[in-house]
Design a protein around this motif. Structure first.
Motif, PDB file in Angstrom:
ATOM      1  N   PHE A  61       0.250 -11.009 -13.305  1.00  0.00           N
ATOM      2  CA  PHE A  61      -0.429 -10.477 -12.124  1.00  0.00           C
ATOM      3  C   PHE A  61       0.086  -9.093 -11.759  1.00  0.00           C
ATOM      4  O   PHE A  61      -0.675  -8.229 -11.308  1.00  0.00           O
ATOM      5  CB  PHE A  61      -0.248 -11.452 -10.965  1.00  0.00           C
ATOM      6  CG  PHE A  61      -1.460 -11.578 -10.106  1.00  0.00           C
ATOM      7  CD1 PHE A  61      -1.405 -11.352  -8.752  1.00  0.00           C
ATOM      8  CD2 PHE A  61      -2.675 -11.923 -10.656  1.00  0.00           C
ATOM      9  CE1 PHE A  61      -2.524 -11.469  -7.962  1.00  0.00           C
ATOM     10  CE2 PHE A  61      -3.805 -12.034  -9.875  1.00  0.00           C
ATOM     11  CZ  PHE A  61      -3.728 -11.805  -8.526  1.00  0.00           C
ATOM     12  N   PHE A  62       1.393  -8.885 -11.968  1.00  0.00           N
ATOM     13  CA  PHE A  62       1.936  -7.535 -11.786  1.00  0.00           C
ATOM     14  C   PHE A  62       1.292  -6.553 -12.754  1.00  0.00           C
ATOM     15  O   PHE A  62       1.022  -5.404 -12.421  1.00  0.00           O
ATOM     16  CB  PHE A  62       3.455  -7.541 -11.999  1.00  0.00           C
ATOM     17  CG  PHE A  62       4.244  -7.787 -10.752  1.00  0.00           C
ATOM     18  CD1 PHE A  62       5.010  -8.936 -10.612  1.00  0.00           C
ATOM     19  CD2 PHE A  62       4.243  -6.870  -9.726  1.00  0.00           C
ATOM     20  CE1 PHE A  62       5.738  -9.173  -9.467  1.00  0.00           C
ATOM     21  CE2 PHE A  62       4.975  -7.098  -8.566  1.00  0.00           C
ATOM     22  CZ  PHE A  62       5.719  -8.255  -8.439  1.00  0.00           C
ATOM     23  N   ALA A  63       1.045  -7.024 -13.976  1.00  0.00           N
ATOM     24  CA  ALA A  63       0.406  -6.152 -14.962  1.00  0.00           C
ATOM     25  C   ALA A  63      -1.014  -5.798 -14.528  1.00  0.00           C
ATOM     26  O   ALA A  63      -1.449  -4.646 -14.687  1.00  0.00           O
ATOM     27  CB  ALA A  63       0.385  -6.830 -16.329  1.00  0.00           C
ATOM     28  N   VAL A  64      -1.720  -6.772 -13.986  1.00  0.00           N
ATOM     29  CA  VAL A  64      -3.086  -6.499 -13.503  1.00  0.00           C
ATOM     30  C   VAL A  64      -3.038  -5.464 -12.379  1.00  0.00           C
ATOM     31  O   VAL A  64      -3.869  -4.543 -12.310  1.00  0.00           O
ATOM     32  CB  VAL A  64      -3.754  -7.806 -13.024  1.00  0.00           C
ATOM     33  CG1 VAL A  64      -5.056  -7.524 -12.306  1.00  0.00           C
ATOM     34  CG2 VAL A  64      -4.004  -8.729 -14.196  1.00  0.00           C
ATOM     35  N   LEU A  65      -2.046  -5.592 -11.499  1.00  0.00           N
ATOM     36  CA  LEU A  65      -1.884  -4.605 -10.421  1.00  0.00           C
ATOM     37  C   LEU A  65      -1.656  -3.213 -10.987  1.00  0.00           C
ATOM     38  O   LEU A  65      -2.235  -2.221 -10.525  1.00  0.00           O
ATOM     39  CB  LEU A  65      -0.704  -5.027  -9.548  1.00  0.00           C
ATOM     40  CG  LEU A  65      -0.300  -4.072  -8.435  1.00  0.00           C
ATOM     41  CD1 LEU A  65      -1.321  -4.081  -7.341  1.00  0.00           C
ATOM     42  CD2 LEU A  65       1.056  -4.447  -7.882  1.00  0.00           C
ATOM     43  N   GLY A  66      -0.792  -3.126 -11.988  1.00  0.00           N
ATOM     44  CA  GLY A  66      -0.549  -1.830 -12.617  1.00  0.00           C
ATOM     45  C   GLY A  66      -1.803  -1.245 -13.239  1.00  0.00           C
ATOM     46  O   GLY A  66      -2.053  -0.043 -13.131  1.00  0.00           O
ATOM     47  N   LEU A  67      -2.603  -2.093 -13.863  1.00  0.00           N
ATOM     48  CA  LEU A  67      -3.834  -1.611 -14.488  1.00  0.00           C
ATOM     49  C   LEU A  67      -4.809  -1.101 -13.431  1.00  0.00           C
ATOM     50  O   LEU A  67      -5.496  -0.093 -13.638  1.00  0.00           O
ATOM     51  CB  LEU A  67      -4.477  -2.734 -15.303  1.00  0.00           C
ATOM     52  CG  LEU A  67      -3.706  -3.197 -16.537  1.00  0.00           C
ATOM     53  CD1 LEU A  67      -4.296  -4.471 -17.089  1.00  0.00           C
ATOM     54  CD2 LEU A  67      -3.695  -2.129 -17.602  1.00  0.00           C
ATOM     55  N   ILE A  68      -4.850  -1.785 -12.287  1.00  0.00           N
ATOM     56  CA  ILE A  68      -5.750  -1.332 -11.209  1.00  0.00           C
ATOM     57  C   ILE A  68      -5.271   0.011 -10.671  1.00  0.00           C
ATOM     58  O   ILE A  68      -6.084   0.890 -10.350  1.00  0.00           O
ATOM     59  CB  ILE A  68      -5.814  -2.401 -10.095  1.00  0.00           C
ATOM     60  CG1 ILE A  68      -6.609  -3.614 -10.587  1.00  0.00           C
ATOM     61  CG2 ILE A  68      -6.462  -1.853  -8.858  1.00  0.00           C
ATOM     62  CD1 ILE A  68      -6.568  -4.779  -9.665  1.00  0.00           C
ATOM     63  N   PHE A  69      -3.965   0.187 -10.576  1.00  0.00           N
ATOM     64  CA  PHE A  69      -3.452   1.468 -10.094  1.00  0.00           C
ATOM     65  C   PHE A  69      -3.791   2.604 -11.053  1.00  0.00           C
ATOM     66  O   PHE A  69      -4.027   3.732 -10.633  1.00  0.00           O
ATOM     67  CB  PHE A  69      -1.928   1.399  -9.907  1.00  0.00           C
ATOM     68  CG  PHE A  69      -1.507   1.061  -8.510  1.00  0.00           C
ATOM     69  CD1 PHE A  69      -0.780  -0.075  -8.224  1.00  0.00           C
ATOM     70  CD2 PHE A  69      -1.842   1.900  -7.461  1.00  0.00           C
ATOM     71  CE1 PHE A  69      -0.408  -0.385  -6.939  1.00  0.00           C
ATOM     72  CE2 PHE A  69      -1.468   1.598  -6.161  1.00  0.00           C
ATOM     73  CZ  PHE A  69      -0.745   0.446  -5.905  1.00  0.00           C
ATOM     74  N   ILE A  70      -3.785   2.314 -12.363  1.00  0.00           N
ATOM     75  CA  ILE A  70      -4.155   3.352 -13.326  1.00  0.00           C
ATOM     76  C   ILE A  70      -5.586   3.813 -13.084  1.00  0.00           C
ATOM     77  O   ILE A  70      -5.898   5.007 -13.150  1.00  0.00           O
ATOM     78  CB  ILE A  70      -4.001   2.839 -14.786  1.00  0.00           C
ATOM     79  CG1 ILE A  70      -2.546   2.598 -15.138  1.00  0.00           C
ATOM     80  CG2 ILE A  70      -4.585   3.833 -15.762  1.00  0.00           C
ATOM     81  CD1 ILE A  70      -2.341   1.897 -16.452  1.00  0.00           C
ATOM     82  N   CYS A  71      -6.478   2.861 -12.772  1.00  0.00           N
ATOM     83  CA  CYS A  71      -7.892   3.210 -12.571  1.00  0.00           C
ATOM     84  C   CYS A  71      -8.080   4.108 -11.367  1.00  0.00           C
ATOM     85  O   CYS A  71      -8.974   4.950 -11.351  1.00  0.00           O
ATOM     86  CB  CYS A  71      -8.730   1.939 -12.377  1.00  0.00           C
ATOM     87  SG  CYS A  71      -8.761   0.867 -13.794  1.00  0.00           S
ATOM     88  N   SER A  72      -7.260   3.912 -10.330  1.00  0.00           N
ATOM     89  CA  SER A  72      -7.529   4.597  -9.064  1.00  0.00           C
ATOM     90  C   SER A  72      -6.496   5.655  -8.735  1.00  0.00           C
ATOM     91  O   SER A  72      -6.339   6.012  -7.576  1.00  0.00           O
ATOM     92  CB  SER A  72      -7.589   3.579  -7.939  1.00  0.00           C
ATOM     93  OG  SER A  72      -6.336   2.983  -7.751  1.00  0.00           O
TER      94      SER A  72
END
Lengths: 90, 324
Positions: free
Chosen positions: B130-141
């Protein structure tokens, strides 16, 4: 001197909507004031607050990983989990 | 001295905020109940719970005014705005990439729920995912290179941990160490590229880099190259004289724009390394073979998707492509 420089830039940035940060600061001339902690804190907690929080999250991930990999259970006594024995799905 | 701490033009990080709060809540909950009988019950449902959280974050992304107004009403004009001191970027590309990422992660967490019911993996694994998913979302935005680097590091750290999650397997640990070395090289090249670009421009923000390529503004639909009236190149940057004075009278350093080209080249190499694109693809076989199946199932599609989206978005802003 560094503190004043940063404050002036922050003020113009927030007061003027057309002001961008596309400029180069000659840090060589401000070398004497490079140890001012207040100036660093102003920048970290206002302009780079999101990055600061993200670094905290990175450290939390490292902590979780370290705790998981170091954990070593030594079973001295035999134990039973009654829920697993009684339940159908486990 | 009054300073506005955050300039929130619009709060465009609802999904990230919601996910962070949910991670911390679940982490505290599991730490309190992991050694109890209730912990076994919670471990059965943790995967589905995270899937629901991601589905609700999809709804949060859909309900943002900009996305709804532009994409669902079929308006192709790419409205771009920044928030959080221009570090958070919001446009159609970032909204769509966040939505696809959240939806695919939702499906992923439902598929892997059986592993947790059979208690083959512990709850730390899914929290790290879930932390990884958060990091991926931050990359997008993200609209700032430091934020991009930190979010890539967050995803990479989680990747190192989940590839080596089977402690008793030598192969798993070996793959984790190999991935760590490759990831460290990639991150160092990325940072070196950022440093070259900062040296040339004096800024980390992607919004400031559009000035470098203003003479290449292109319109896809009208097929015209909109040339600026004033040819803006590096000589007309406001602080060109300061740059020259800082490096002495040697003006030849900035006679070509090779510094920014080197910076972009290094960033390209690091992205190629992370995506395992040729000629930097040889490491992927060793790691995906020996890592746990869930780790490869997560890493290969989602990380590739997000880094591709980041590269597209970066190039869109850099070359100031306007879709009219």
């Amino acid at each position: 001197m560094l503190l004043d420089h940063i404050v002036i830039n922050l003020k113009t940035y927030y007061d003027n909507e057309y002001y961008t940060s596309n400029f180069y600061i000659n840090w060589v001339n401000l070398q004497n004031s490079i140890y001012e902690v207040e100036s660093y804190s102003l920048i970290l907690y206002s302009f780079f607050v999101l990055q600061f929080l993200l670094v905290g999250l990175i450290l939390l991930v490292v902590l979780i990983g370290a705790v998981y990999f170091i954990n070593f259970h030594v079973k001295t006594n035999k134990s039973q989990i009654t829920v697993k024995q009684v339940a159908c799905n486990f | 001295m009054i300073i506005n701490i955050l300039s929130l033009n619009s709060f465009s990080v609802y999904a990230e905020y919601f996910i962070v709060v949910s991670i911390i809540y679940v982490l505290i909950l599991f730490i309190l109940v992991v050694n109890n009988i209730q912990g076994l019950f919670f471990q059965n449902v943790i995967s589905e719970a995270f899937a629901i959280i991601l589905l609700s974050s999809c709804l949060l992304i859909l309900n943002e005014n900009q996305f709804f107004f532009n994409v669902l009403n079929q308006q192709l004009k790419n409205k771009l705005f920044y928030s959080l001191n221009t570090h958070s970027l919001y446009d159609n590309v970032s909204a769509i990439s966040k939505f696809i990422l959240c939806f695919c992660s939702f499906i992923f967490f439902i598929i892997i729920s059986e592993f947790f019911k059979k208690s083959l993996l512990t709850f730390e694994f899914i929290i790290l995912l879930f932390f990884a998913v958060l990091g991926l979302i931050f990359i997008c935005s993200s609209g700032d290179f430091i934020l991009i680097f930190l979010s890539i590091e967050l995803v990479s750290l989680v990747s190192y941990l989940i590839t080596g999650f089977r402690k008793k397997s030598i192969r798993s640990i070996e793959s984790s160490i190999k991935y760590l070395v490759i990831g460290a090289i990639s991150s160092s090249l990325f940072v070196l590229g950022i440093s070259f670009i900062y040296l040339f421009t004096g800024s980390f923000l992607i919004s400031d880099y559009t000035i470098l390529f203003l003479d290449l503004t292109y319109s896809f639909f009208t097929k015209k190259l909109l040339v600026a009236d004033i040819l803006i190149n590096y000589k007309f940057l406001p602080a060109f004289e300061n740059i020259v004075n800082a490096f002495g009278s040697n003006k030849n350093i900035f006679s070509n724009s090779f510094l920014i080209e080197i910076g972009l080249f290094l960033i390209l190499i690091s992205v190629f390394l992370k995506l395992s694109l040729a000629p930097f693809h040889l490491w992927s076989l060793d790691i995906y073979e020996n890592a746990p199946i869930i780790a490869t199932f997560f890493l290969v599609p989602l990380l590739s998707l997000v880094l591709l989206f980041f590269y597209l978005e970066f190039l869109f802003h850099l070359y100031n492509i306007i879709i009219i």
